[in-house]
Scaffold this motif. Structure first.
Motif, mmCIF file in Angstrom:
data_model
loop_
_atom_site.group_PDB
_atom_site.id
_atom_site.type_symbol
_atom_site.label_atom_id
_atom_site.label_comp_id
_atom_site.label_asym_id
_atom_site.label_seq_id
_atom_site.Cartn_x
_atom_site.Cartn_y
_atom_site.Cartn_z
ATOM 1 N N LYS A 102 5.050 6.094 9.740
ATOM 2 C CA LYS A 102 4.352 5.345 9.616
ATOM 3 C C LYS A 102 5.243 4.135 8.293
ATOM 4 O O LYS A 102 4.733 3.214 7.881
ATOM 5 C CB LYS A 102 3.391 5.919 8.443
ATOM 6 C CG LYS A 102 3.417 6.972 7.929
ATOM 7 C CD LYS A 102 2.034 7.674 7.599
ATOM 8 C CE LYS A 102 2.611 8.555 6.207
ATOM 9 N NZ LYS A 102 3.493 9.454 6.854
ATOM 10 N N ASP A 103 6.266 5.046 8.253
ATOM 11 C CA ASP A 103 7.198 4.159 6.930
ATOM 12 C C ASP A 103 8.449 3.461 7.434
ATOM 13 O O ASP A 103 8.243 2.372 7.040
ATOM 14 C CB ASP A 103 7.954 5.406 6.170
ATOM 15 C CG ASP A 103 7.737 6.612 6.120
ATOM 16 O OD1 ASP A 103 6.317 5.592 4.941
ATOM 17 O OD2 ASP A 103 7.986 7.135 5.410
ATOM 18 N N PHE A 105 6.781 0.722 8.823
ATOM 19 C CA PHE A 105 5.982 -0.817 9.338
ATOM 20 C C PHE A 105 6.314 -1.205 7.462
ATOM 21 O O PHE A 105 6.822 -2.116 7.237
ATOM 22 C CB PHE A 105 4.758 -0.391 9.371
ATOM 23 C CG PHE A 105 4.724 -0.335 11.359
ATOM 24 C CD1 PHE A 105 4.806 -1.830 11.890
ATOM 25 C CD2 PHE A 105 4.690 0.683 11.455
ATOM 26 C CE1 PHE A 105 3.860 -1.521 13.487
ATOM 27 C CE2 PHE A 105 4.202 0.997 12.449
ATOM 28 C CZ PHE A 105 3.663 0.381 13.844
ATOM 29 N N HIS A 106 6.186 -0.238 6.823
ATOM 30 C CA HIS A 106 6.947 -0.312 5.422
ATOM 31 C C HIS A 106 7.989 -1.042 4.850
ATOM 32 O O HIS A 106 8.547 -2.822 4.886
ATOM 33 C CB HIS A 106 6.367 -0.007 4.621
ATOM 34 C CG HIS A 106 7.112 0.340 3.233
ATOM 35 N ND1 HIS A 106 6.529 -0.997 1.821
ATOM 36 C CD2 HIS A 106 8.305 0.360 2.276
ATOM 37 C CE1 HIS A 106 6.886 -0.466 0.837
ATOM 38 N NE2 HIS A 106 8.257 -0.606 1.177
ATOM 39 N N ARG A 109 8.977 -4.582 6.868
ATOM 40 C CA ARG A 109 8.045 -5.646 5.946
ATOM 41 C C ARG A 109 9.094 -5.855 5.258
ATOM 42 O O ARG A 109 8.565 -7.642 4.476
ATOM 43 C CB ARG A 109 6.719 -5.397 5.308
ATOM 44 C CG ARG A 109 5.523 -6.587 4.612
ATOM 45 C CD ARG A 109 5.663 -5.854 3.358
ATOM 46 N NE ARG A 109 5.077 -5.069 2.571
ATOM 47 C CZ ARG A 109 5.222 -5.494 1.330
ATOM 48 N NH1 ARG A 109 5.197 -5.552 0.948
ATOM 49 N NH2 ARG A 109 4.411 -3.977 1.266
ATOM 50 N N THR A 139 3.082 -6.976 10.683
ATOM 51 C CA THR A 139 3.582 -5.540 10.005
ATOM 52 C C THR A 139 3.008 -5.354 8.649
ATOM 53 O O THR A 139 2.333 -4.514 8.297
ATOM 54 C CB THR A 139 4.927 -6.135 10.201
ATOM 55 O OG1 THR A 139 5.912 -6.790 11.333
ATOM 56 C CG2 THR A 139 5.863 -4.379 9.310
ATOM 57 N N GLU A 143 1.105 -2.262 8.325
ATOM 58 C CA GLU A 143 1.268 -1.159 7.245
ATOM 59 C C GLU A 143 -0.360 -1.086 6.207
ATOM 60 O O GLU A 143 -0.390 0.084 5.991
ATOM 61 C CB GLU A 143 2.207 -2.031 6.734
ATOM 62 C CG GLU A 143 2.039 -1.328 4.796
ATOM 63 C CD GLU A 143 3.065 -2.237 4.431
ATOM 64 O OE1 GLU A 143 3.448 -1.265 2.537
ATOM 65 O OE2 GLU A 143 3.452 -3.444 4.595
ATOM 66 N N SER A 147 -2.196 2.746 6.213
ATOM 67 C CA SER A 147 -2.622 3.210 4.718
ATOM 68 C C SER A 147 -3.997 3.642 4.294
ATOM 69 O O SER A 147 -4.080 4.524 3.460
ATOM 70 C CB SER A 147 -2.017 2.310 3.746
ATOM 71 O OG SER A 147 -2.539 0.805 3.933
#
Length: 396
Positions: A102-103, A105-106, A109, A139, A143, A147
């Protein structure tokens, strides 16, 4: 009577002023120009790897409809809209949120936001710029969806009081941007009037939106990728449906694209005729009624549908994600007696590997970096010569 005329005139003038303001929206200087140089290309290897791992590409719709009742013994959730429930690509939301992926995509970005630190967007070709904005949008959208997961219905998330489309959480070249800014004020304004198919590049997390692709957009083939998305969308129940041969129903997503059409119904109908397969294209052409009311706000989570995936899913990279997520908290063991095989993979390590290319090497190959360096030096020299000329002019 006069006061009513004045009131109506006031309302009309207000609407005209808003319309004029939208028509004359000016792109910031940093986003307004482009280069004819096609030698400078942006790499999205990290995003490619992440999308390939987390997206299940289900191919073109066969216009199948969901049965009114869910299959017994399945985790798949039923949808209210039987016409569209079995359509659209799927994303492994449930498994991604359990893992350190999950991190990813952050990280990507943030990396995309920093691209103008290496080269001005205006020094990229139009196709490279378009691919950049689409990748940044999708992206950032993923994200945000990750979340907020678990969420089943995305309508309030997209259009409610705290809309993620309006949140200015993206920063590019010093400008605070929202997802709507990228779609409506940058891509639609700069690219959409000449190529309306740019509207198919914006995934919004739900079945009723254009597809998320299992690959990043590339400048070299961005319009081919958009055309594929457009053909899939138009030739699906969530894009266009014909009822009683004289009524055409189209997706509510098209409400977001009105700025791309001078005469919305007439021009959209012509566009749909061009992209629809036979005999639907003929039905669209001669239908007497045109209704914009197809919607499905259900998230495109794998476990949010009832579509039968079959053996194809097992060979999809997403199956690997499903296999390893249970072990994501445990480091890979080494030595005699250690676990082996894909189930022992550490997702934290996998996530770091996916973003390593971006972190260590940026978004340009060594050859392209050399061209960028030469370009920046040339711009610096030109800037210096202009300043000298100005000084000479002042002396005269």
């Amino acid at each position: 009577m006069l006061k009513y005329i004045v009131l109506i005139a006031g309302i009309y003038n207000s609407i005209s002023a808003v319309s004029a303001a939208q028509d004359f929206y000016q792109l910031p200087d940093e986003f307004s120009d482009f280069s004819l140089n096609r030698d400078i290309t942006v790499s999205y290897d990290d995003l490619d790897a992440l999308l390939e791992l987390t997206v299940i590409d289900l191919g073109k719709s066969d216009r199948s409809k969901r049965n009114s009742q869910s299959s017994i013994g399945t985790r798949m959730k039923a949808h209210k809209n039987n016409d569209t429930a079995l359509e659209a690509n799927r994303f492994y939301f449930e498994e991604v949120t359990k893992s350190s992926l999950k991190d990813g995509f952050h990280k990507i970005r943030v990396s995309l936001e920093s691209l103008p630190d290496e080269i001005s967007l205006n020094d990229l070709s139009l196709d490279e710029q378009l691919a950049y904005w689409l990748n940044l949008y999708n992206t950032a959208m993923l994200e945000k969806l990750i979340s907020h997961y678990p969420v089943r219905n995305t309508e309030d998330l997209l259009f409610g009081d705290k809309s993620i489309l309006e949140e200015e959480f993206i920063t590019v070249a010093g400008h605070q941007l929202s997802l709507n800014d990228i779609q409506q004020n940058i891509v639609f304004k700069k690219f959409g009037k000449k190529k309306v198919i740019v509207m198919y590049g914006f995934y919004q997390g739900n079945i009723g939106s254009p597809n998320i692709r299992s690959e990043a957009y590339k400048g070299s083939k961005v319009y081919h990728q958009l055309a594929e998305n457009g053909e899939e969308f138009v030739n699906s129940n969530r894009g266009v449906m014909i009822k009683n041969k004289d009524r055409v129903y189209v997706s509510k997503y098209f409400d977001q694209t009105k700025v791309l059409f001078d005469d919305f119904e007439k021009d959209l109908r012509a566009h749909l005729i061009d992209y629809a397969e036979s005999p639907i294209n003929s039905d669209i052409k001669y239908a007497k009624r045109f209704n914009v009311d197809i919607e499905n706000w259900n998230i495109t989570d794998l476990y949010g549908s009832e579509r039968v995936f079959g053996a194809g899913t097992a060979t999809n990279p997403a199956a690997m994600l499903n296999a390893v997520v249970d072990n994501s908290a445990s480091p890979v063991q080494r030595g005699e007696g250690a676990n082996s095989g894909i189930g022992a993979t550490n997702l934290g390590f996998l996530s770091d590997s996916i973003t390593a290319h971006t972190t260590d090497y940026g978004r340009f190959s060594p050859e392209v970096l050399q061209k960028i360096k030469s370009l920046n030096l040339k711009k610096k020299d030109n800037s210096g010569s202009v300043k000298i000329k100005d000084l000479e002019d002042k002396k005269q």
